[in-house]
Design an enzyme around this catalytic site. Structure first.
Site, PDB file in Angstrom:
ATOM      1  CB  CYS A  48      -0.989  -0.057   1.155  1.00  0.00           C
ATOM      2  SG  CYS A  48      -2.442   0.958   0.850  1.00  0.00           S
TER       3      CYS A  48
ATOM      4  CG  HIS B 162      -3.341  -3.627   3.410  1.00  0.00           C
ATOM      5  ND1 HIS B 162      -2.339  -3.178   4.238  1.00  0.00           N
ATOM      6  CD2 HIS B 162      -3.974  -2.536   2.940  1.00  0.00           C
ATOM      7  CE1 HIS B 162      -2.367  -1.864   4.267  1.00  0.00           C
ATOM      8  NE2 HIS B 162      -3.352  -1.436   3.494  1.00  0.00           N
TER       9      HIS B 162
ATOM     10  CD  GLU C  17      -1.021  -6.348   5.416  1.00  0.00           C
ATOM     11  OE1 GLU C  17      -0.739  -6.570   4.225  1.00  0.00           O
ATOM     12  OE2 GLU C  17      -1.206  -5.197   5.875  1.00  0.00           O
TER      13      GLU C  17
END
Ligand code: GLN
Length: 544
Positions: free
Chosen positions: A388, A514, A516
């Site tokens: 990001c 994102h 993650e």
């Protein structure tokens, strides 16, 4: 209530004595065990604070904001639920006092209460119970709903939630409800003893409001003797078998296994009258071994902003653990402040580091240092992963130092930048409210064949979660590409740049999303996996 809905079993998880005992992980661990028994299970978190959601809360105070596929900005515990259960959470899995009241007040203004007085009991408690029921899904898609109550018993704010779950047992019956209380048994070094008194007090507090816990999970640094267990059992009115020791562990992924050794999953199934066979924990055990006994160790520098609070980058830290397993490597995340990084001292920052990750973030602080660190990683073949804001700063760095656009910047940092490489999306220009108005949730992304992104995912169309206001400015796409930047992922209509990378570098990849949030305990995220692989190769080269 339909016949199917009556079948749903509810497990309520409360916390006592102190906060931060890990109710989220405990709930997720129990969920993983039940799932391993073949039960359809989901988890719901009720947060007693007044914010509508954590989206506007400072990560320093609250830790990471976890984003779901459907674009909800939620509590970071939902991340644990997803990682342990390998299940997508949604808006339905997290609610707050703020949301409950928002709904009630909206109805009150509309006149729905027909002149009646609106009260905590029954209106607030009914609204809470409605939300708990909703988590089971249409037609009781989930057989078990684990419901975690945020905060600590005794907090003023959590009272309506505790009252609602007390009533819940009256609604669904004993066989369909279970109260599990997570508590602390502190070790007093001067006395050389474990103390049960705080737990007794906290259970008393629960009983005062009419809840008798069925199971106690006792967090402790020292093993509980039989004597201590019987004492807890006697004073707290909980069977000895239902006093489960939750000893400190090296990895949170061990927790389901230690609960299972003590029979927690069987106990819960017995209490709730659920018939299943033993859980299949083979692959989980294998994964834990991978986490605890890897061959190698590498260090990744994480150049974020919220370095003081451990939970600010929770999902990234966990994604590293998952990605370490297939690479037979322990990943040490070294969080670095970029405020003081300059061209002169940047090399020192990289001492002992085998890769650089620039995570998401907001605001200008630390940006010049991040850009210096990215330049260093790019020029020295050090694996780089941008997330990001990490993509945005990598694009600025490339524009400035490779394309020669010295004044390249993001409009977030300089509204009037001469070269706004990163600009505000048109639909964001008029936005006034800060809560829930970013580009949020899952969006598809088309990958270019032959790129590192494509190699990682092994498929041309992916879906990843977003949380940002700014985007790469299309006006600069040609310039960046002419200078060697590869646009490896775009929105299917080609209007938005979603991924960039470099092909004259061992591994330099960034995404506007994102990743993650989609890494799972037993399924490392492909980008994290490949980044860690590249960092491990880099570390081997350094040694050799
Ligand atoms: N601040 C940037 C934006 O709003 C990046 C956000 C992020 O990294 N999540 O676009």
């Amino acid at each position: 209530m339909s016949e199917a809905a009556r079948e749903v079993k509810y497990i309520f998880v409360t916390g006592g004595v102190v906060s931060s005992l890990g109710k989220g992980v405990a709930s997720a661990a129990l969920g993983a065990l039940l799932k391993a028994r073949g039960i359809d299970v989901t988890i719901l978190k009720l947060d007693p604070y007044l914010n509508v959601d954590p989206g506007t809360m400072n990560p320093f105070q609250h830790g990471e904001v976890f984003v779901t596929d459907d674009g909800a900005e939620t509590d970071l515990d939902l991340g644990h639920y997803e990682r342990f259960l390998d299940l997508n959470m949604s808006q339905k899995n997290n609610t707050t006092t703020g949301q409950i009241y928002e709904r009630i007040l909206h109805r009150e203004r509309r006149g729905d209460y027909l002149g009646g007085t609106v009260q905590v009991i029954p209106h607030v408690t009914d609204e809470i119970k409605k939300h708990i029921r909703k988590a089971a899904g249409e037609d009781a898609e989930y057989r078990v709903v684990i419901c975690e109550i945020g905060g600590t018993v005794g907090d003023i704010e959590s009272l309506p939630f505790l009252e609602a779950i007390r009533q819940f047992r009256l609604d669904v019956g004993r066989k369909n409800s279970l109260y599990m209380h997570l508590t602390l048994i502190p070790w007093i070094p001067t006395a050389g003893e474990l103390k049960t008194k705080p737990t007794q007090h906290s259970v008393n507090k629960l009983r005062e409001i009419g809840i008798q816990p069925d199971v106690l999970l006792a967090r402790t640094s020292h093993s509980l003797t039989k004597g201590i267990k019987s004492k807890i059992s006697l004073f707290c009115n909980v069977e000895t078998d239902a006093v489960i020791e939750a000893l400190d562990v090296e990895s949170i992924y061990e927790i389901p296994l230690i609960y299972h050794e003590q029979g927690l999953d069987q106990l819960v199934c017995d209490m709730l009258d659920i018939a299943t066979g033993a859980p299949d924990l083979e692959s989980w055990t294998e994964m834990v071994r991978g986490v605890k006994e890897p061959e190698d160790e590498i260090t990744i520098l994480v150049a974020g902003k919220y370095t003081d609070l451990k939970d600010s980058y929770k999902s990234i830290d966990e994604a590293f653990i998952h990605a370490g397993v297939p690479n037979n490597t322990r990943v040490v995340a070294q969080h670095i402040e970029t405020d003081g990084i300059t061209r002169e001292n940047v090399a020192e920052t990289f001492t002992g580091g085998h890769g650089l990750l620039v995570p998401g973030g907001f605001g200008e602080r630390g940006i010049p240092g991040k850009i210096e660190a990215i330049r260093y990683a790019r020029e020295n073949g050090i694996p780089f992963f941008g997330i990001c804001l990490g993509l945005q700063t990598a694009a600025i760095e490339f524009a400035r130092n490779v394309c020669g656009l010295e004044t390249a910047n993001s409009m977030e940092f300089d509204l009037l930048a001469e070269h706004p490489i990163i600009s505000l999306m048109p639909d964001q220009e008029e936005v006034v409210d800060m809560g829930g108005t970013m580009r949020l949730g899952a969006y598809p992304c088309q990958l270019k064949e032959g790129t590192k992104a494509f190699e990682a995912y092994g498929t041309p169309l992916i879906s990843e979660r977003h949380r940002h206001r700014y985007e790469m400015n299309n006006r600069y796409r040609d310039t960046l590409e002419e200078h060697g930047m590869v646009i490896s992922g775009v929105s299917p209509d080609n209007q938005l740049v979603e991924m960039i990378e470099l092909n004259d570098h061992p591994w330099f990849v960034a995404g506007q999303f994102h990743p993650e949030f989609k890494s799972r305990a037993q399924r490392a995220h492909p980008l994290f996996r490949d980044f860690i692989r590249a960092a491990r190769e880099y570390s081997k080269k350094q040694e050799g």
